[in-house]
Design an enzyme around this catalytic site. Structure first.
Site, PDB file in Angstrom:
ATOM      1  N   ILE A   1      43.316  51.747  37.575  1.00 23.55           N
ATOM      2  CA  ILE A   1      42.745  51.607  38.914  1.00 23.55           C
ATOM      3  C   ILE A   1      43.827  51.372  39.950  1.00 23.55           C
ATOM      4  O   ILE A   1      43.717  51.826  41.095  1.00 23.55           O
ATOM      5  CB  ILE A   1      41.676  50.479  38.939  1.00 23.55           C
ATOM      6  CG1 ILE A   1      40.778  50.614  40.177  1.00 23.55           C
ATOM      7  CG2 ILE A   1      42.319  49.092  38.901  1.00 23.55           C
ATOM      8  CD1 ILE A   1      39.913  51.845  40.167  1.00 23.55           C
TER       9      ILE A   1
ATOM     10  N   ARG B   1      52.987  42.856  33.301  1.00 17.32           N
ATOM     11  CA  ARG B   1      53.701  42.316  32.146  1.00 17.32           C
ATOM     12  C   ARG B   1      54.223  43.404  31.212  1.00 17.32           C
ATOM     13  O   ARG B   1      55.129  43.168  30.424  1.00 17.32           O
ATOM     14  CB  ARG B   1      52.794  41.362  31.359  1.00 17.32           C
ATOM     15  CG  ARG B   1      51.577  42.016  30.728  1.00 17.32           C
ATOM     16  CD  ARG B   1      50.726  40.996  30.019  1.00 17.32           C
ATOM     17  NE  ARG B   1      49.573  41.612  29.368  1.00 17.32           N
ATOM     18  CZ  ARG B   1      48.654  40.931  28.677  1.00 17.32           C
ATOM     19  NH1 ARG B   1      48.763  39.617  28.569  1.00 17.32           N
ATOM     20  NH2 ARG B   1      47.637  41.562  28.122  1.00 17.32           N
TER      21      ARG B   1
ATOM     22  N   LYS C   1      37.245  44.387  41.387  1.00 20.88           N
ATOM     23  CA  LYS C   1      35.995  44.028  40.729  1.00 20.88           C
ATOM     24  C   LYS C   1      36.104  44.206  39.207  1.00 20.88           C
ATOM     25  O   LYS C   1      36.887  45.058  38.748  1.00 20.88           O
ATOM     26  CB  LYS C   1      34.818  44.829  41.300  1.00 20.88           C
ATOM     27  CG  LYS C   1      34.866  46.331  40.986  1.00 20.88           C
ATOM     28  CD  LYS C   1      34.257  46.646  39.628  1.00 20.88           C
ATOM     29  CE  LYS C   1      34.630  48.020  39.159  1.00 20.88           C
ATOM     30  NZ  LYS C   1      34.265  48.265  37.747  1.00 20.88           N
TER      31      LYS C   1
ATOM     32  N   ASP D   1      30.887  46.713  33.468  1.00 29.50           N
ATOM     33  CA  ASP D   1      32.052  46.924  34.335  1.00 29.50           C
ATOM     34  C   ASP D   1      31.786  48.055  35.325  1.00 29.50           C
ATOM     35  O   ASP D   1      31.983  47.876  36.525  1.00 29.50           O
ATOM     36  CB  ASP D   1      33.304  47.196  33.504  1.00 29.50           C
ATOM     37  CG  ASP D   1      34.519  47.418  34.381  1.00 29.50           C
ATOM     38  OD1 ASP D   1      35.076  46.433  34.893  1.00 29.50           O
ATOM     39  OD2 ASP D   1      34.903  48.591  34.571  1.00 29.50           O
TER      40      ASP D   1
END
Length: 316
Positions: free
Chosen positions: A15, A38, A92, A170
Site C-alpha cells: 500500500i 525494518r 486503515k 481488512d
C-alpha cells in the site's frame, strides 16, 4: 505552517508503494524526507532507516509520519511519533484494537498534534455525492458486498491471517467506512457467521446481519475467495428510490438514472489517496485531529456476535 509538511513514511509494503509514496510525490503540500522499514530498502536518494528510533536518532527534521505497517505493530510506532510531537496518519485499519486507537487519540490531544485515521475509501470519487443523495431519506434496506481475491490483492501478506490482522475484514472495513459515513442513521450488528480456515487465525469470509436505528436490515457479504469479477458494492433502498455505489465508491447510480460515472476503482484506487493527503494536510494546518473508530466497532461487534465456522485450510 505554510511550508511543505516534512513527512516520513513508515512501513514500505504494497500500500505504501502503490498509494502513499505516489500521492506524496504528486502533492505540493508534503515533502518526503525519510522512509522507514525494518526489512525494506531505500527509495532512491531519500534517507532510509530500519526503525523509527533510528529516524529519531538521525536528527532529520520531521513534521509528520504516515504509518503503513501491519496494524499489529502500529500502536507503539504511533505513540513514539506522537511523543516526538509529530503529526500521525494511520493507514486503515488504524490499529489492532479499538483501545489502541483511543489511547493514541488521547495522546495526540495531550500533545496538541494531529492524529488522522485514514479511511481511504471515503475519498473515492462518488462517495460524497452518495452521502448527499441519502441525506434526509428513509432507508428500508441495504446490502454491502465486498468480495475479492486475496491472492491478487494481498499476496504474501501473512500478517492479515494473524490475530489482529482482520482477515476478510481488512478489505471489508473499506465498505464499512463508506457506509458509516453515508447512511442516514447508525448501524448495529445483530448476528454474524465468520468462516475461519482450519490453519489460520482470521476469517476468510463473513456474513453479517445488521440493522439501523429504525430496524431497517443491512446485510454484509464479505469473501476473500472471489474469482472472476471483483465486487465492492453498496446498495441502499429508500422510500424514494434506490442507490447503488459500486467499484469501491467510484461509480454511483440511483433508480431514476446515473448521478455520475467516474474512473473505476482499478488496481490504483484512482483518486482516493490524493484526497486523503489533502485532508491530512488540512488537519495538520488547522491543528485538529480526525479519529473515527466506527468501522472498527462494527468489526469488533461482528466478532462478539459471531457463530464461528471452520472451513478448509487456505494456502496461497
Amino acid at each position: 505552517m505554510t511550508a511543505p509538511i516534512r513527512i516520513a513514511v513508515i512501513g514500505l509494503g504494497k500500500i505504501a508503494h502503490d498509494q502513499h509514496l505516489p500521492a506524496i510525490a504528486r502533492s505540493h503540500q508534503f515533502d518526503l524526507v525519510a522512509t522507514v522499514d525494518r526489512a525494506g530498502v531505500s527509495e532512491g536518494p531519500t534517507p532510509f532507516f530500519p526503525s523509527i528510533e533510528a529516524l529519531i536518532a538521525s536528527g532529520i527534521a520531521v513534521d509528520a509520519v504516515a504509518i503503513c505497517t501491519p496494524p499489529q505493530v502500529r500502536h507503539d510506532i504511533a505513540q513514539t511519533a506522537l511523543e516526538q510531537g509529530w503529526h500521525v496518519l494511520l493507514e486503515k485499519p488504524p490499529g489492532a484494537t479499538i483501545a489502541e486507537v483511543v489511547a493514541l487519540r488521547e495522546a495526540a490531544q495531550e500533545r496538541k498534534v494531529t492524529l488522522f485515521t485514514a479511511w481511504h475509501s471515503r475519498f473515492a470519487p462518488a462517495v460524497e455525492a452518495a452521502g448527499a443523495w441519502l441525506k434526509g431519506r428513509e432507508m428500508t434496506r441495504a446490502k454491502i458486498t465486498w468480495r475479492e481475491d486475496v491472492r491478487i490483492w494481498h499476496p504474501g501478506q501473512d500478517w492479515i491471517w494473524a490475530p489482529g490482522g482482520f482477515g476478510v475484514f481488512d478489505p471489508g472495513i473499506n465498505g464499512l467506512s463508506i457506509a458509516t459515513s453515508i447512511l442516514p442513521s447508525p448501524m448495529f450488528v445483530v448476528s454474524s457467521q465468520l468462516s475461519f480456515p482450519a490453519n489460520l487465525c482470521a476469517p476468510i469470509a463473513a456474513q453479517v446481519s445488521c440493522r439501523d436505528r429504525s430496524g431497517a436490515p443491512i446485510e454484509l457479504d464479505f469473501d476473500f475467495l472471489q474469482e472472476g469479477p471483483q465486487h465492492w458494492d453498496i446498495e441502499v433502498e429508500t422510500t424514494s428510490g434506490t442507490l447503488v455505489l459500486s467499484k469501491g465508491g467510484a461509480e454511483l447510480s440511483v433508480s431514476e438514472g446515473a448521478l455520475g460515472e467516474h474512473d473505476t476503482r482499478g488496481e490504483d484506487l484512482v483518486g482516493e489517496y490524493p484526497g486523503l493527503y489533502r485532508r491530512f494536510a488540512a488537519l495538520v494546518r488547522a491543528g485538529v485531529s480526525e479519529v473515527d473508530v466506527s468501522p472498527m466497532r462494527l468489526v469488533a461487534d461482528a466478532f462478539l456476535r459471531a457463530r464461528i465456522v471452520q472451513v478448509e485450510e487456505f494456502h496461497e
